[in-house]
Design a protein around this motif. Structure first.
Motif, short mmCIF file in Angstrom:
data_model
loop_
_atom_site.label_atom_id
_atom_site.label_comp_id
_atom_site.label_asym_id
_atom_site.label_seq_id
_atom_site.Cartn_x
_atom_site.Cartn_y
_atom_site.Cartn_z
N GLU A 1 -12.73 -1.67 -19.58
CA GLU A 1 -11.40 -1.05 -19.64
C GLU A 1 -10.96 -0.58 -18.26
O GLU A 1 -9.81 -0.79 -17.85
N LEU A 2 -11.87 0.05 -17.54
CA LEU A 2 -11.53 0.52 -16.20
C LEU A 2 -11.38 -0.65 -15.23
O LEU A 2 -10.54 -0.60 -14.32
N ASP A 3 -12.15 -1.70 -15.42
CA ASP A 3 -12.02 -2.88 -14.58
C ASP A 3 -10.64 -3.50 -14.76
O ASP A 3 -9.99 -3.93 -13.79
N ASN A 4 -10.16 -3.54 -16.02
CA ASN A 4 -8.81 -4.04 -16.28
C ASN A 4 -7.76 -3.18 -15.59
O ASN A 4 -6.78 -3.69 -15.03
N LYS A 5 -7.94 -1.86 -15.62
CA LYS A 5 -6.98 -0.96 -14.98
C LYS A 5 -6.97 -1.15 -13.47
O LYS A 5 -5.90 -1.15 -12.84
N VAL A 6 -8.15 -1.31 -12.88
CA VAL A 6 -8.23 -1.54 -11.43
C VAL A 6 -7.48 -2.83 -11.07
O VAL A 6 -6.69 -2.86 -10.11
N VAL B 1 0.19 6.79 -1.74
CA VAL B 1 0.24 7.13 -3.17
C VAL B 1 -0.35 6.01 -4.01
O VAL B 1 -1.18 6.25 -4.91
N VAL B 2 0.06 4.76 -3.71
CA VAL B 2 -0.44 3.62 -4.47
C VAL B 2 -1.94 3.44 -4.25
O VAL B 2 -2.70 3.17 -5.18
N THR B 3 -2.37 3.63 -2.99
CA THR B 3 -3.80 3.50 -2.69
C THR B 3 -4.60 4.58 -3.39
O THR B 3 -5.70 4.33 -3.90
N ASP B 4 -4.06 5.80 -3.42
CA ASP B 4 -4.77 6.90 -4.09
C ASP B 4 -4.91 6.63 -5.59
O ASP B 4 -5.94 6.93 -6.19
N ARG B 5 -3.85 6.08 -6.21
CA ARG B 5 -3.93 5.73 -7.64
C ARG B 5 -5.03 4.71 -7.87
O ARG B 5 -5.82 4.81 -8.80
N HIS B 6 -5.06 3.70 -6.99
CA HIS B 6 -6.08 2.67 -7.10
C HIS B 6 -7.47 3.25 -6.89
O HIS B 6 -8.42 2.92 -7.62
N GLU B 7 -7.59 4.14 -5.91
CA GLU B 7 -8.89 4.73 -5.61
C GLU B 7 -9.40 5.59 -6.77
O GLU B 7 -10.59 5.57 -7.11
N ALA B 8 -8.50 6.35 -7.39
CA ALA B 8 -8.91 7.23 -8.49
C ALA B 8 -9.52 6.43 -9.64
O ALA B 8 -10.57 6.78 -10.17
N VAL B 9 -8.87 5.31 -10.00
CA VAL B 9 -9.40 4.49 -11.09
C VAL B 9 -10.65 3.74 -10.63
O VAL B 9 -11.60 3.57 -11.40
N ALA C 1 -4.01 -3.05 -8.83
CA ALA C 1 -4.00 -3.87 -7.61
C ALA C 1 -2.91 -4.93 -7.68
O ALA C 1 -2.19 -5.16 -6.72
N SER C 2 -2.78 -5.57 -8.85
CA SER C 2 -1.76 -6.61 -9.02
C SER C 2 -0.35 -6.03 -8.89
O SER C 2 0.50 -6.58 -8.20
N ASP C 3 -0.11 -4.88 -9.54
CA ASP C 3 1.21 -4.25 -9.45
C ASP C 3 1.54 -3.84 -8.02
O ASP C 3 2.66 -4.05 -7.54
N GLY C 4 0.56 -3.25 -7.34
CA GLY C 4 0.81 -2.79 -5.97
C GLY C 4 1.12 -3.93 -5.03
O GLY C 4 2.06 -3.85 -4.23
N LEU C 5 0.36 -5.03 -5.12
CA LEU C 5 0.59 -6.16 -4.21
C LEU C 5 1.86 -6.92 -4.57
O LEU C 5 2.55 -7.43 -3.69
N THR C 6 2.17 -7.01 -5.86
CA THR C 6 3.40 -7.70 -6.28
C THR C 6 4.64 -6.96 -5.79
O THR C 6 5.64 -7.57 -5.40
N ASN C 7 4.58 -5.63 -5.80
CA ASN C 7 5.72 -4.81 -5.40
C ASN C 7 5.53 -4.20 -4.01
O ASN C 7 5.96 -3.09 -3.74
N PHE C 8 4.90 -4.98 -3.12
CA PHE C 8 4.56 -4.40 -1.81
C PHE C 8 5.80 -4.03 -0.99
O PHE C 8 5.76 -3.10 -0.19
#
Length: 598
Positions: free
Chosen positions: A203-208, A230-238, A212-219
């Motif tokens: 489940e957490l792997d899917n979230k990661v 902010v985006v990196t911190d969200r990714h890091e937390a998960v 990552a996909s959302d962040g890179l798609t909307n770079f």
């Protein structure tokens, strides 16, 4: 065997029947022979070596070096064959496995494209792709584990027990059996913990993957907003949560492995001790004991590998569970067989009859008992405030989902009475945000179009005014546009979308704010050129800029899922309501653009 395992094996068998690997039958046959003969050779190699040693150690016989060398050589050949059998098996069968994985992935992706619209409204594409990716790998691991590890190890272990009982006595077989019982008991003891740990990790792997996909798609948006941290911190937390779950899963795995290795080491020591005592008392020959020790050591390593593969199979079952859940979701807009396949030779009359739509999770309908009519060869517009149901109507007509009540009719017949491929080929949709693949301009223009020539492409490009752009590009139509068309401007992407719709030569054309990113003059020119084409289509236009639909043949004003006004532009201006107020506001804000378009 649980339901997921049965479903996975059934899925494997289904795709195996469709594999087109050359000489499939003899590949399977050779693999089965190697699965049986490899473990057999592994067991009888030390047995024959033990017989050779017995020839030398028997005091009642004079040493026969010729017989010893023959037996020893045969033992070495069997040992070499047992070592090479898995590699030979993989050499023969790997192509079948890869073909099977490919077909599984393709069939899963094909099914995903047919799932209901609300599935994609709830799921993130990065997470879905990760599930499919893990599922294909899990299918391979399950097949290899079941056919190439469990089966050979079971054969080897049963033969080994038989040899131990025959060469020595039942106590050695009992000791080996107790060791196996403890070995498998340890795995069973930790099974539930490992399942829960792996599910949480997935489940957490899917979230990661999704983040990552959302962040890179909307770079671009991320960079413009200065939100990289902010985006990196969200990714890091998960990602940190995933790391903790992965460490817990690894801890459970290492504990299982340690206890199992300890068990097998103790069992091996007990058997060696028992054999040594037997030799001292003259109960066994040295060669028989040597063979038994080699057999036990030979069984020890397969059992260690068996534990690994057994746990991998458990993990694969968990990974496959999500994919099979996707594949069990009913497809959207099921069509019966033997439907009408004839395309309309003229633009159809499109109508909504008492249509009601309620989105999942909502209690109030988006549109309720709505009836509209879009006349053939005419340009009908839908306007109104955001949230009024305009996009829902377009999605219904385009067949993205079905109404909860009522019917969408083409020439008085339900759209469900037409086969899916023919229904799709009769409709072209140009959304406000045109999505492009990270491929060439030509691929994006001809996507979904059949038998399109280069002349057809340039005729469509001339309608939208892109000829000059194509000529300026070094690679012309072979220019790669980037992810979601990032190398093109918003207006150029909309032009590409309109040109693609023209190439489809549809009977129904849907324009959803299709020229909103263009300047006034460009918009006027494209609409003028489109006017020469849409006479052969049933055209449905959604617009917020009322000036773009002032010349429409009919206009519906939609508010709160209901038609509040309808008529021609001039008639709507003369009656009080949303249209009159919106026109006055837009006229005051953009008087120059309005004058140009009018």
């Amino acid at each position: 065997m649980n339901q997921i395992t049965k479903a996975a094996l059934s899925e494997s068998y289904f795709h195996l029947k469709r594999v087109e690997t050359s000489h499939l039958e003899w590949r399977i046959g050779i693999a089965l022979v190697l699965i049986i003969t490899g473990p057999t050779a592994s067991i009888f190699s030390p047995v024959i070596l033990g017989d050779a040693v017995n020839l030398l150690s028997d005091q009642n016989l004079s040493p026969n070096w010729t017989d010893f060398l023959m037996l020893a050589t045969f033992s070495i050949v069997l040992a070499a064959f047992s070592s090479c059998a898995p590699n030979l098996r993989d050499l023969v069968f790997d192509q079948v496995i890869e073909d099977l994985k490919c077909r599984f992935s393709v069939s899963t992706m094909s099914h995903l494209f047919k799932l209901p619209y609300e599935f994609y409204a709830r799921k993130q594409s990065g997470a879905v792709f990760r599930v499919v990716e893990r599922g294909a790998g899990a299918l391979e691991e399950l097949i290899r584990g079941f056919a190439f590890n469990l089966a050979p190890t079971a054969i080897e272990f049963l033969l080994g027990l038989g040899v131990l009982v025959y060469k020595l006595d039942w106590r050695f077989g009992l000791a080996a059996g107790v060791g196996l019982f403890l070995y498998m008991g340890i795995d069973h003891w930790y099974f539930k913990q490992r399942i829960l740990a792996r599910q949480s990790q997935n489940e957490l792997d899917n979230k990661v993957a999704a983040l990552a996909s959302d962040g890179l798609t909307n770079f671009i948006e991320v960079r413009l907003l200065g939100a990289e941290d902010v985006v990196t911190d969200r990714h890091e937390a998960v990602a940190l949560q995933y790391a903790a779950k992965a460490a817990n899963s690894a801890r459970i795995l290492n504990t299982i492995t340690f206890l199992q290795q300890l068990t097998m080491t103790v069992v091996l020591g007990v058997i060696v001790f028992m054999a040594g005592i037997g030799v001292l008392h003259g109960e066994y020959q040295i060669g028989d004991v040597l063979a038994s020790i080699f057999i036990i050591r030979g069984l020890y390593f397969p059992l260690g590998a068996l534990g690994y593969h057994f746990r991998s199979m458990q993990q694969s079952i968990i990974d496959l569970e999500h994919v099979l859940k996707f594949k069990n979701i009913p497809v959207a807009l099921k069509r019966a067989k033997n439907l009408e396949n004839d395309l309309p030779v003229s633009p159809p009359l499109v109508s909504l009859s008492n249509v009601t739509v309620i989105y999942p999770g909502q209690s109030c309908p988006v549109i309720e008992k709505l009836s509209l009519c879009f006349k053939p060869g005419k340009r009908t517009a839908i306007v109104g405030p955001s949230g009024g149901g305009k996009s829902t109507i377009l999605h219904l007509i385009a067949g993205l989902f079905e109404p909860d009540d009522g019917n969408v009719l083409f020439d008085g017949k339900s759209q469900l009475h037409t086969s899916w491929n023919h229904f799709r080929s009769a409709i072209a949709v140009v959304p406000q945000d045109v999505s492009l693949f990270n491929d060439t301009l030509e691929m994006n223009l001809t996507l979904g179009c059949n038998h399109v020539s280069e002349d057809d492409i340039f005729r469509a490009l001339s309608v939208v005014g892109l000829i000059d752009l194509i000529q300026r590009l070094p690679c012309g139509l072979q220019t790669v546009v980037g992810v979601r068309g990032v190398k093109l401007s918003g207006g150029e992407r909309q032009r590409i979308g309109i040109a693609r719709a023209i190439l489809r030569n549809p009977k129904i054309l849907i324009l959803d704010e299709a020229t909103s990113a263009l300047d006034g003059n460009s918009e006027l020119e494209i609409q003028r050129r489109l006017g020469e084409i849409i006479a052969e289509m049933t055209t449905i236009v959604v617009a917020h800029r009322l000036v773009t639909i002032a010349n429409a043949d009919w206009i519906y004003v939609l508010e709160n899922g209901k038609v509040s006004q309808e008529g021609l532009h001039q008639d709507l201006l003369e009656s009080s309501g949303y249209y009159q107020k919106a026109w006055a506001h837009q006229l005051a804000a953009n008087s120059e653009d309005v004058e140009a378009l009018l």
